[in-house]
Write an enzyme that holds these catalytic residues in place. Structure first.
Site, PDB file in Angstrom:
ATOM      1  N   ARG A  59       0.849  -1.181   0.000  1.00  0.00           N
ATOM      2  CA  ARG A  59       0.000   0.000   0.000  1.00  0.00           C
ATOM      3  C   ARG A  59       0.887   1.233   0.000  1.00  0.00           C
ATOM      4  O   ARG A  59       1.750   1.396   0.860  1.00  0.00           O
ATOM      5  CB  ARG A  59      -0.893   0.033   1.237  1.00  0.00           C
ATOM      6  CG  ARG A  59      -1.747   1.295   1.317  1.00  0.00           C
ATOM      7  CD  ARG A  59      -2.249   1.542   2.712  1.00  0.00           C
ATOM      8  NE  ARG A  59      -2.981   2.808   2.792  1.00  0.00           N
ATOM      9  CZ  ARG A  59      -3.188   3.478   3.925  1.00  0.00           C
ATOM     10  NH1 ARG A  59      -2.709   3.013   5.068  1.00  0.00           N
ATOM     11  NH2 ARG A  59      -3.853   4.612   3.918  1.00  0.00           N
ATOM     12  N   HIS A 148      -7.325   6.870   0.632  1.00  0.00           N
ATOM     13  CA  HIS A 148      -8.070   5.700   1.116  1.00  0.00           C
ATOM     14  C   HIS A 148      -8.757   4.958  -0.029  1.00  0.00           C
ATOM     15  O   HIS A 148      -9.744   4.255   0.176  1.00  0.00           O
ATOM     16  CB  HIS A 148      -9.121   6.094   2.173  1.00  0.00           C
ATOM     17  CG  HIS A 148      -8.551   6.673   3.416  1.00  0.00           C
ATOM     18  ND1 HIS A 148      -8.997   7.864   3.948  1.00  0.00           N
ATOM     19  CD2 HIS A 148      -7.552   6.262   4.227  1.00  0.00           C
ATOM     20  CE1 HIS A 148      -8.316   8.152   5.025  1.00  0.00           C
ATOM     21  NE2 HIS A 148      -7.425   7.195   5.221  1.00  0.00           N
ATOM     22  N   LEU A 177     -13.403   5.638   8.348  1.00  0.00           N
ATOM     23  CA  LEU A 177     -13.181   6.397   9.573  1.00  0.00           C
ATOM     24  C   LEU A 177     -12.165   5.681  10.452  1.00  0.00           C
ATOM     25  O   LEU A 177     -12.490   4.763  11.205  1.00  0.00           O
ATOM     26  CB  LEU A 177     -14.504   6.575  10.334  1.00  0.00           C
ATOM     27  CG  LEU A 177     -15.660   7.158   9.510  1.00  0.00           C
ATOM     28  CD1 LEU A 177     -16.928   7.205  10.343  1.00  0.00           C
ATOM     29  CD2 LEU A 177     -15.304   8.535   8.973  1.00  0.00           C
ATOM     30  N   ARG A 209      -5.125  15.191  12.546  1.00  0.00           N
ATOM     31  CA  ARG A 209      -5.105  16.100  11.400  1.00  0.00           C
ATOM     32  C   ARG A 209      -6.342  16.990  11.406  1.00  0.00           C
ATOM     33  O   ARG A 209      -7.437  16.555  11.770  1.00  0.00           O
ATOM     34  CB  ARG A 209      -5.026  15.303  10.095  1.00  0.00           C
ATOM     35  CG  ARG A 209      -3.644  14.757   9.805  1.00  0.00           C
ATOM     36  CD  ARG A 209      -3.662  13.826   8.604  1.00  0.00           C
ATOM     37  NE  ARG A 209      -3.770  12.444   9.015  1.00  0.00           N
ATOM     38  CZ  ARG A 209      -3.967  11.430   8.181  1.00  0.00           C
ATOM     39  NH1 ARG A 209      -4.103  11.655   6.889  1.00  0.00           N
ATOM     40  NH2 ARG A 209      -4.033  10.189   8.633  1.00  0.00           N
ATOM     41  N   MET A 252     -10.527   7.975  19.212  1.00  0.00           N
ATOM     42  CA  MET A 252     -11.950   8.242  19.411  1.00  0.00           C
ATOM     43  C   MET A 252     -12.472   7.615  20.706  1.00  0.00           C
ATOM     44  O   MET A 252     -13.326   8.190  21.395  1.00  0.00           O
ATOM     45  CB  MET A 252     -12.736   7.700  18.216  1.00  0.00           C
ATOM     46  CG  MET A 252     -14.244   7.840  18.317  1.00  0.00           C
ATOM     47  SD  MET A 252     -14.808   9.565  18.249  1.00  0.00           S
ATOM     48  CE  MET A 252     -14.653   9.873  16.491  1.00  0.00           C
ATOM     49  N   ARG A 253     -11.954   6.468  21.079  1.00  0.00           N
ATOM     50  CA  ARG A 253     -12.426   5.806  22.305  1.00  0.00           C
ATOM     51  C   ARG A 253     -12.090   6.626  23.537  1.00  0.00           C
ATOM     52  O   ARG A 253     -12.922   6.761  24.450  1.00  0.00           O
ATOM     53  CB  ARG A 253     -11.823   4.406  22.407  1.00  0.00           C
ATOM     54  CG  ARG A 253     -12.292   3.452  21.316  1.00  0.00           C
ATOM     55  CD  ARG A 253     -11.427   2.221  21.216  1.00  0.00           C
ATOM     56  NE  ARG A 253     -10.067   2.575  20.767  1.00  0.00           N
ATOM     57  CZ  ARG A 253      -9.134   1.681  20.468  1.00  0.00           C
ATOM     58  NH1 ARG A 253      -9.418   0.387  20.566  1.00  0.00           N
ATOM     59  NH2 ARG A 253      -7.932   2.060  20.070  1.00  0.00           N
ATOM     60  N   GLY A 301     -15.386   3.493  12.170  1.00  0.00           N
ATOM     61  CA  GLY A 301     -16.578   3.181  11.388  1.00  0.00           C
ATOM     62  C   GLY A 301     -17.128   1.801  11.681  1.00  0.00           C
ATOM     63  O   GLY A 301     -18.343   1.591  11.694  1.00  0.00           O
TER      64      GLY A 301
END
Length: 367
Positions: A59, A148, A177, A209, A252-253, A301
């Site tokens: 990638r 992505h 996400l 970001r 996020m958590r 997500g």
């Protein structure tokens, strides 16, 4: 061709997979904190116990205008990837480290670079063109590239298949996400719009970001002695997003736990994140002229049911309604929309490895 080693270097992690001819995962290993500086050892350790591989797919985040599909890695290819490093400073050096490590460890095995930007090369000029002086655009290749793409390509195709829609007819909005985040509009299996731009810094609020910021604000910060160029770059890449809003880092958590404990900064961070995400979904639906499928993929997500519910709660006018029980109960590829929703919503496990392996095989067959 039999087994393909997939080397997926992210902004902070390294995912290694060996996929068989039927895309069965024969071996896997995730390194959560990988800078690429000790580039060979973790891959060597993995290969020591993995099945023999016949090709390696990498990638690579930015392919610039040069690469609009997978390419065999050689000295010239590597040099172009390195030159594009300034456009994706969190990712490109790590991708190069993975390429160099795999080349050293498997010198006789063909290597293929698969680009996140390539999927978005199909965007129409109306979506890809910046309203900047033509001389600038010609001289420096300034356009919206999008990112992505490997994830968006797989997730849109997988959701279309599960929904029983022909890829050629499906209008899909994919929300990838993770630490990096973007939304893409996919029509007929091709990208027609996306939130990221010339670099992976644009669009949604991300872990560290900023996403979209008024360019006039940035110019103001560079005036006088407010910020140096290096200060600005570091702040936008590493100290903004959820981390800058919440003060609790970019996970996020952690932000959600802090918000639940009553921290107003964390609560605001979530509100800003969801506000931007809803805007993006609606904008991508407009680019498609309608919507058949909404897809959530990537770490947040896939695993944050509250985030999916909060996003959908503001999008009922598009025909998006979730089934609360399905949304809270899913842990794999699944439909989470209400039975009467006109747009079906899906959670799809990110499988960039399958997309990379497929592109690697295709590139080697074409030679």
């Amino acid at each position: 061709m039999s087994a393909v080693l997939v080397v997926n270097a992210g902004s902070s992690s390294l995912k290694l997979r060996v996929l068989g001819a039927d895309d069965t995962v024969l071996a896997s290993h995730d390194i959560q904190r990988w800078t690429g500086q000790d580039e060979t050892a973790p891959i060597a350790d993995f290969l020591a116990d993995a099945p023999r591989v016949h090709a390696v797919g990498h990638r690579v985040v930015h392919g610039g205008p040069e690469f609009t599909g997978p390419v065999r890695v050689d000295t010239e290819t590597r040099a172009v990837i390195e030159r594009l490093g300034e456009l994706a400073p969190l990712h490109q050096p790590r991708a190069l480290a993975g390429i160099d490590a795999a080349t050293a460890l498997l010198p006789d095995v063909p290597q293929v670079a698969c680009f996140d930007t390539a999927f978005h090369a199909t965007m129409p000029p109306s979506a890809a063109t910046y309203a900047l002086p033509a001389a600038w655009r010609r001289r420096w290749g300034l356009r919206r590239y999008g990112f992505h793409g490997l994830s968006h390509a797989y997730a849109s195709r997988r959701a279309s298949g599960l929904a029983g829609l022909a890829v050629e007819r499906a209008r899909v909005v994919v929300c990838h996400l993770g630490a990096g985040a973007s939304v893409a509009a996919v029509a007929g299996g091709r990208s027609v719009d996306t939130t990221m731009g010339f670099t992976p810094l644009a669009g949604l609020v991300m872990a560290t970001r900023s996403g979209d910021v008024d360019p006039g604000l940035l110019l103001w910060l560079l005036h006088g002695d407010r910020l140096t160029l290096d200060d600005l770059a570091d702040g936008l890449e590493h100290a903004s997003g959820l981390a800058g809003l919440s003060g609790h880092g970019g996970d996020m958590r952690d932000v959600r736990r802090a918000a639940a404990a009553g921290d107003p900064h964390a609560a605001l961070a979530l509100e800003v994140y969801v506000h931007r995400l809803r805007q993006a979904v609606a904008a991508m639906a407009a680019s498609l002229g309608g919507l058949d499928l909404l897809v959530f993929t990537g770490g947040a997500g896939e695993h944050d049911a509250a985030l999916r519910a909060e996003t959908a709660a503001g999008l009922g006018f598009l025909g998006i309604t979730l089934d609360d029980e399905r949304n809270r109960g899913t842990s794999d590829d699944a439909r989470i929309s209400a039975p009467d929703a006109t747009v079906t919503t899906w959670v799809i496990t990110a499988r960039e490895d399958i997309e990379i392996a497929a592109q690697t095989r295709a590139a080697l067959r074409a030679r």
